[in-house]
Design an enzyme around this catalytic site. Structure first.
Site, mmCIF file in Angstrom:
data_model
loop_
_atom_site.group_PDB
_atom_site.id
_atom_site.type_symbol
_atom_site.label_atom_id
_atom_site.label_comp_id
_atom_site.label_asym_id
_atom_site.label_seq_id
_atom_site.Cartn_x
_atom_site.Cartn_y
_atom_site.Cartn_z
ATOM 1 N N HIS B 38 0.829 -1.204 0.000
ATOM 2 C CA HIS B 38 0.000 0.000 0.000
ATOM 3 C C HIS B 38 0.867 1.260 0.000
ATOM 4 O O HIS B 38 0.592 2.216 -0.712
ATOM 5 C CB HIS B 38 -0.906 0.023 1.240
ATOM 6 C CG HIS B 38 -2.204 -0.693 1.042
ATOM 7 N ND1 HIS B 38 -2.286 -2.060 0.985
ATOM 8 C CD2 HIS B 38 -3.469 -0.225 0.852
ATOM 9 C CE1 HIS B 38 -3.561 -2.404 0.798
ATOM 10 N NE2 HIS B 38 -4.289 -1.323 0.713
ATOM 11 N N LYS B 103 -9.916 -7.947 8.175
ATOM 12 C CA LYS B 103 -10.602 -8.176 9.453
ATOM 13 C C LYS B 103 -10.241 -7.034 10.364
ATOM 14 O O LYS B 103 -9.139 -6.486 10.283
ATOM 15 C CB LYS B 103 -10.218 -9.528 10.056
ATOM 16 C CG LYS B 103 -8.718 -9.743 10.184
ATOM 17 C CD LYS B 103 -8.265 -10.029 11.583
ATOM 18 C CE LYS B 103 -6.764 -10.288 11.622
ATOM 19 N NZ LYS B 103 -6.163 -10.011 12.908
#
Lengths: 280, 187
Positions: B38, B103
């Site tokens: 990222h 999650k």
């Protein structure tokens, strides 16, 4: 004085890395199965069933339960009448970890420097705790510790006036704040007492205890049960989707401390509470 | 509850049809990236470069798999904690990313960017890496191979199970689920 070959120690550590990451203990599986029976949330039951199915697949295919095969924590109980021949015990453990994580197709999750973050490529170094004990045996316990639950762990320095209530509130708040991030249902390791540096170790050591086994001191055994009930009333549930299974187990370890201090540490472990043991 | 079978890429309409708590089975191409990938994607955009993968309509799965054993498509491949990607996610949503799978909690800026750009956040069962690996039919590294398990991956999946945690309308499964089962006395 008994001697153990360096290579035998390395081989045992190698084996433990693979076994711990593939085979979840019967003690933990038992708690997961009874949680599945009790859990009132349909979604929670579904998650618990997926977790149990995942463990069956891991065993059938000899693959890791979770992709985060963790930092390798190795607790060594070294008999005072035994020595390692051919090298240092610590080096033998690290060599076993390197081989286990490479040969077992486990993920390499260690970086050599916290800010420059270069992967060491073989999951070394392990975190090795060596304790001298009577006898001529070497007992090794391997705890692969994933980063998700570790990141949600906390410690604090309470005052003696905060007492049991203060400890209780801090433990519950830590699990609640962690919510879905720590992969609930979690195992909660609680360290109470000692010092700033030792309290974290106590909480970590609680995680290698057998699941469901209470503290030998009835005072702390009762506190463990009380905390487990309070945590499971939070409503977080399996994977945080809501439910009554937020924790599988709470384990407390304590240690003497200074008259002005009350250190508390909460080390969270995900439901893949992996532990493997060997004796040499 | 019947899961919704959805193939990627997704449109705004696909996203608008999803609500917190919906079960989905995802098929098609999904990308895999964690913090390190990222960071590089966002840095590439800051330098005005084209990304190594076109994210428009696509989903990113936050995963760092174990190495595949011989004969396996992928090793264990469960989700990692999404919170660590929060810093970077709004930038990728502005590029047309339609969803994230991981999650754990998302930040307010991420939730706001999801509403603005029409995207959903889904979770899949953490620690179910061996089970989820079975949904992968193909896995390859697209970029940043030097990052090892943190590289940018392109996956093909079939019936990958996920659940909508945050929809594009403010729905939040974590908040709803906890509220439904909490026994705490209201403070």
């Amino acid at each position: 004085m008994r001697t153990i070959a360096y290579q035998d120690v390395a081989e045992a550590a190698r084996r433990l890395c693979i076994d711990a990451n593939v085979y979840l203990g019967e003690d933990v599986l038992g708690l997961l199965r009874s949680a599945r029976e009790r859990e009132p949330s349909a979604l929670g039951q579904r998650v618990l069933e997926e977790i149990l199915e995942n463990n069956r697949i891991a065993v059938a295919e000899t693959v890791p339960i979770c992709q985060d095969t963790g930092t390798a924590f190795v607790f060594v109980e070294l008999g005072e009448e035994v020595r390692v021949d051919g090298g240092l015990l610590r080096d033998a453990v690290d060599e076993g970890v390197r081989r286990g994580y490479t040969e077992g197709y486990l993920r390499k999750s260690m970086v050599s420097d916290p800010l420059r973050r270069r992967n060491t490529g073989d999951n070394s170094p392990a975190v090795v705790h060596i304790e001298l004990v009577p006898g001529d045996r070497v007992r090794m316990t391997l705890l692969p510790k994933g980063g998700g639950a570790e990141n949600m762990s906390r410690m604090t320095m309470l005052t003696p006036a905060d007492g049991e209530g203060g400890v209780r509130a801090f433990v519950i708040e830590t699990v609640e704040r962690a919510g879905p991030n720590a992969c609930p249902p979690v195992v909660v390791g609680v360290g109470i007492g000692g010092t700033f540096d030792t309290v974290g170790f106590l909480a970590k050591r609680a995680l290698i205890r057998k699941a469901g086994e209470r503290h030998p001191d009835p005072f702390y055994a009762r506190m463990e049960e009380d905390l487990l009930a309070a945590i499971n009333a939070l409503g977080v549930g399996p994977m945080g989707y809501g439910g009554e299974t937020t924790a599988l187990d709470v384990r407390i370890e304590v240690c003497p401390c200074h008259i002005v201090s009350l250190p508390v540490a909460v080390n969270l472990q995900c439901h893949a509470a992996r532990v493997a043991r060997a004796e040499l | 509850m019947n899961p919704k079978r959805l193939t990627t890429p997704w449109s705004d309409a696909t996203v608008e049809g999803l609500r917190a708590g919906d079960l989905v089975l995802i098929s098609g191409v999904i990308y895999g990236a964690r913090d390190a990938a990222h960071k590089r994607l966002v840095e590439a955009l800051e330098r005005g470069e084209t990304l190594p993968a076109d994210l428009r309509g696509h989903l990113v799965y936050y995963v760092g798999p174990t190495p595949a054993k011989p004969g396996q498509v992928i090793g264990s491949a469960g989700p990692t904690t999404s919170t660590r990607m929060d810093t970077y996610t709004p930038t990728l949503l502005a590029q047309g990313l339609k969803g994230m799978i991981g999650k754990g909690y998302r930040s307010q800026p991420v939730l706001e960017a999801m509403r603005r750009h029409r995207a959903v956040y889904m979770a899949t069962t953490g620690g179910a890496g061996a089970l989820l690996a079975r949904c992968f039919t193909r896995a390859e590294v697209v970029a940043y191979e030097d990052l090892g398990p943190e590289a940018l991956f392109r996956f093909e999946v079939a019936d990958f199970p996920a659940i909508v945690v945050n929809d594009a309308f403010g729905g939040d499964l974590y908040a709803q689920g906890k509220k439904a089962f909490s026994k705490a006395t209201p403070g």
